[in-house]
Design a protein around this motif. Sequence first.
Motif, mmCIF file in Angstrom:
data_model
loop_
_atom_site.group_PDB
_atom_site.id
_atom_site.type_symbol
_atom_site.label_atom_id
_atom_site.label_comp_id
_atom_site.label_asym_id
_atom_site.label_seq_id
_atom_site.Cartn_x
_atom_site.Cartn_y
_atom_site.Cartn_z
ATOM 1 N N ALA A 112 47.464 34.431 47.602
ATOM 2 C CA ALA A 112 46.102 34.621 48.104
ATOM 3 C C ALA A 112 45.060 34.641 46.983
ATOM 4 C CB ALA A 112 46.026 35.909 48.913
ATOM 5 N N VAL A 113 45.331 35.383 45.923
ATOM 6 C CA VAL A 113 44.328 35.528 44.861
ATOM 7 C C VAL A 113 44.329 34.312 43.935
ATOM 8 C CG1 VAL A 113 43.574 36.934 42.916
ATOM 9 C CG2 VAL A 113 44.465 38.035 44.975
ATOM 10 N N LEU A 114 45.510 33.889 43.501
ATOM 11 C CA LEU A 114 45.573 32.760 42.569
ATOM 12 C C LEU A 114 45.101 31.464 43.217
ATOM 13 C CD1 LEU A 114 46.379 31.622 39.815
ATOM 14 C CD2 LEU A 114 48.726 31.392 40.663
ATOM 15 N N PHE A 115 45.662 31.125 44.405
ATOM 16 C CA PHE A 115 45.346 29.847 45.030
ATOM 17 C C PHE A 115 44.118 29.903 45.938
ATOM 18 C CE2 PHE A 115 49.630 29.039 43.633
ATOM 19 C CZ PHE A 115 49.617 27.698 43.302
ATOM 20 N N GLY A 116 43.821 31.089 46.469
ATOM 21 C CA GLY A 116 42.683 31.186 47.367
ATOM 22 C C GLY A 116 41.373 31.519 46.691
ATOM 23 N N LYS A 117 41.446 32.240 45.569
ATOM 24 C CA LYS A 117 40.209 32.716 44.939
ATOM 25 C C LYS A 117 39.905 32.038 43.611
ATOM 26 C CE LYS A 117 37.902 36.976 43.401
ATOM 27 N NZ LYS A 117 37.992 38.474 43.346
ATOM 28 N N TYR A 118 40.884 31.978 42.717
ATOM 29 C CA TYR A 118 40.584 31.556 41.346
ATOM 30 C C TYR A 118 40.797 30.072 41.079
ATOM 31 C CZ TYR A 118 39.787 36.370 39.963
ATOM 32 O OH TYR A 118 39.253 37.632 39.860
ATOM 33 N N LEU A 119 41.853 29.463 41.613
ATOM 34 C CA LEU A 119 42.080 28.043 41.338
ATOM 35 C C LEU A 119 40.975 27.143 41.891
ATOM 36 C CD1 LEU A 119 45.949 27.668 41.612
ATOM 37 C CD2 LEU A 119 44.512 27.286 39.596
ATOM 38 N N PRO A 120 40.364 27.464 43.060
ATOM 39 C CA PRO A 120 39.250 26.618 43.504
ATOM 40 C C PRO A 120 38.109 26.535 42.491
ATOM 41 C CG PRO A 120 40.045 27.942 45.334
ATOM 42 C CD PRO A 120 40.755 28.439 44.107
ATOM 43 N N ARG A 121 37.961 27.534 41.640
ATOM 44 C CA ARG A 121 36.924 27.504 40.617
ATOM 45 C C ARG A 121 37.198 26.420 39.571
ATOM 46 N NH1 ARG A 121 36.196 34.042 39.421
ATOM 47 N NH2 ARG A 121 35.870 34.659 41.605
ATOM 48 N N GLY A 150 49.830 38.812 37.962
ATOM 49 C CA GLY A 150 48.591 39.242 37.327
ATOM 50 C C GLY A 150 47.846 40.244 38.185
ATOM 51 N N VAL A 151 46.611 40.489 37.812
ATOM 52 C CA VAL A 151 45.746 41.454 38.507
ATOM 53 C C VAL A 151 44.387 40.800 38.717
ATOM 54 C CG1 VAL A 151 44.618 43.712 38.385
ATOM 55 C CG2 VAL A 151 46.914 43.425 37.452
ATOM 56 N N ASP A 152 43.822 41.011 39.882
ATOM 57 C CA ASP A 152 42.464 40.557 40.172
ATOM 58 C C ASP A 152 41.502 41.611 39.622
ATOM 59 O OD1 ASP A 152 40.101 39.578 41.108
ATOM 60 O OD2 ASP A 152 40.639 39.652 43.239
ATOM 61 N N MET A 189 48.168 49.736 34.492
ATOM 62 C CA MET A 189 47.442 49.579 33.235
ATOM 63 C C MET A 189 45.997 49.151 33.478
ATOM 64 S SD MET A 189 50.482 47.771 31.018
ATOM 65 C CE MET A 189 49.379 47.332 29.688
ATOM 66 N N ALA A 190 45.781 48.294 34.479
ATOM 67 C CA ALA A 190 44.424 47.859 34.784
ATOM 68 C C ALA A 190 43.554 49.014 35.243
ATOM 69 C CB ALA A 190 44.456 46.770 35.852
ATOM 70 N N LEU A 191 44.163 50.012 35.866
ATOM 71 C CA LEU A 191 43.426 51.196 36.316
ATOM 72 C C LEU A 191 43.300 52.245 35.221
ATOM 73 C CD1 LEU A 191 45.018 51.533 39.877
ATOM 74 C CD2 LEU A 191 42.629 51.007 39.373
ATOM 75 N N GLY A 192 43.918 51.999 34.073
ATOM 76 C CA GLY A 192 43.825 52.948 32.964
ATOM 77 C C GLY A 192 44.642 54.202 33.172
ATOM 78 N N ILE A 193 45.732 54.109 33.942
ATOM 79 C CA ILE A 193 46.590 55.262 34.218
ATOM 80 C C ILE A 193 47.732 55.286 33.211
ATOM 81 C CG2 ILE A 193 48.037 56.378 35.962
ATOM 82 C CD1 ILE A 193 46.550 54.675 38.048
ATOM 83 N N SER A 225 44.977 38.825 33.726
ATOM 84 C CA SER A 225 44.062 38.730 34.869
ATOM 85 C C SER A 225 44.277 37.378 35.528
ATOM 86 C CB SER A 225 42.609 38.865 34.411
ATOM 87 O OG SER A 225 42.233 37.763 33.596
ATOM 88 N N TYR A 226 44.065 37.304 36.844
ATOM 89 C CA TYR A 226 44.212 36.020 37.520
ATOM 90 C C TYR A 226 43.151 35.028 37.076
ATOM 91 C CZ TYR A 226 48.157 37.184 40.429
ATOM 92 O OH TYR A 226 49.416 37.500 40.850
ATOM 93 N N ARG A 227 42.060 35.511 36.544
ATOM 94 C CA ARG A 227 41.060 34.610 35.968
ATOM 95 C C ARG A 227 41.676 33.788 34.839
ATOM 96 N NH1 ARG A 227 38.334 34.620 31.479
ATOM 97 N NH2 ARG A 227 39.074 36.701 30.926
#
Length: 412
Positions: free
Chosen positions: A33-42, A203-205, A329-333, A393-395
């Motif tokens: 969803a995130v890799l193919f739906g959000k970032y790759l279209p960019r 990765g992480v969004d 790690m992304a949340l700094g915990i 990051s997925y970016r």
Amino acid sequence: MNDVIETGTGVATPVRILQLVPEALPTFRADVAVLFGKYLPRHGVRCDVVGKGSKAPLQEQGFASVRRGALGQRWRKELSFAWLCLRAMAGARRAECDVIQARDMVSLGVAGLLVARLKGIKFVYWMSFLMCEARIDRARARLRDGGGLRDRLVLAKGLVEYWLLHKVLLRHADHVFVQSDAMLDLLASQGVPRDKMSAVPMGVDMEALATKPQPRRLPGWENVPLLAYLGTLDPMRDIKMVVDALVLIRATYPQARLLLIGDAPRKVDVERLLEHARHAGVADAVHVTGWLPAPEAWQLLAGADVAVSYFPRGLVLDTNSPTKVLEYMALGIPSLGNDNPDQQVVMTESQAGWLTPSTPAGLAEAACRVLADPQGAALRAAAGPPYIEAKRSYRVLAEGVARRYHTLLARR
């Protein structure tokens, strides 16, 4: 009746992928969803996705189009999905489809490979899990425990698909995306050329985490040392090890609790895990939330003193790329991760977490160090978000995946 959504901006894109996925749609797998739906279209990579049916409202999730199979009894769902995939591939035209991609499906992958060859379209296989090996191991384990005909059929399916995967799919695919460097190394040792494989770890969004979640705790657990685990409670993950670590931690911190944010595929698996906690004498210190929406899960996770990512060692899971430690790690915990190969890379490179042996004692020792020095632990964990942004990051991952597709099509 199959559900269909068509979307688009009307602007031609350089790469168009027909992707077949084994998940129900809408999918909650970030690497779909995130890799193919959000970032790759960019990056000019559009995805027409075909998946299984579900009762959830159909969503486009950023894909160029979404198609899913019908609901009903399991056999009907599977047949509907297979037929939908075959129809989608049969309808693919080279002028409108650059890549046919199958994800973690051997039989339909072979069909996709054949169709792609007939139509002059590139074929890509996406391998996120050693599915055949896991199916074979699980069937053999159940047969040892007295399993019957169904387990023999599952074993036969696993063995046949293992042969097809290695003798047909991986050998003849134009490219193979794998889950980790460890999986790439394994397949290379089995004869798959390295230059036609790419490792794409989880990765992480980071955009979704731009607003940090407000820490929250369960009522009555506000002022106790708290460990949290986010993810599946499938027996394959052996979460009993984390419960056993809690027993050792409570020798130093008697009020310590363990919050398990997730669920198992079968209710009996959760019951057995809680029974293990009762036998260990920590039943009142372990709580299972069940599956929660991501924002709510992150709030509970952010409220913990320590987050634990435990992956049993072995052929199947050593090739995985754990998501949970990246989210911690992304949340700094303050984050603990045992020596799974991918976790070892992340922990060593970032120096933001605590790498532990794959034992209850190792997990407990690291957790006690964090609880003994909360300020020092917070300072160390602060290195997590910038590392994830730069490396996982997925970016960033999407940039590499997009380059691979463009390179693959440039050879056509």
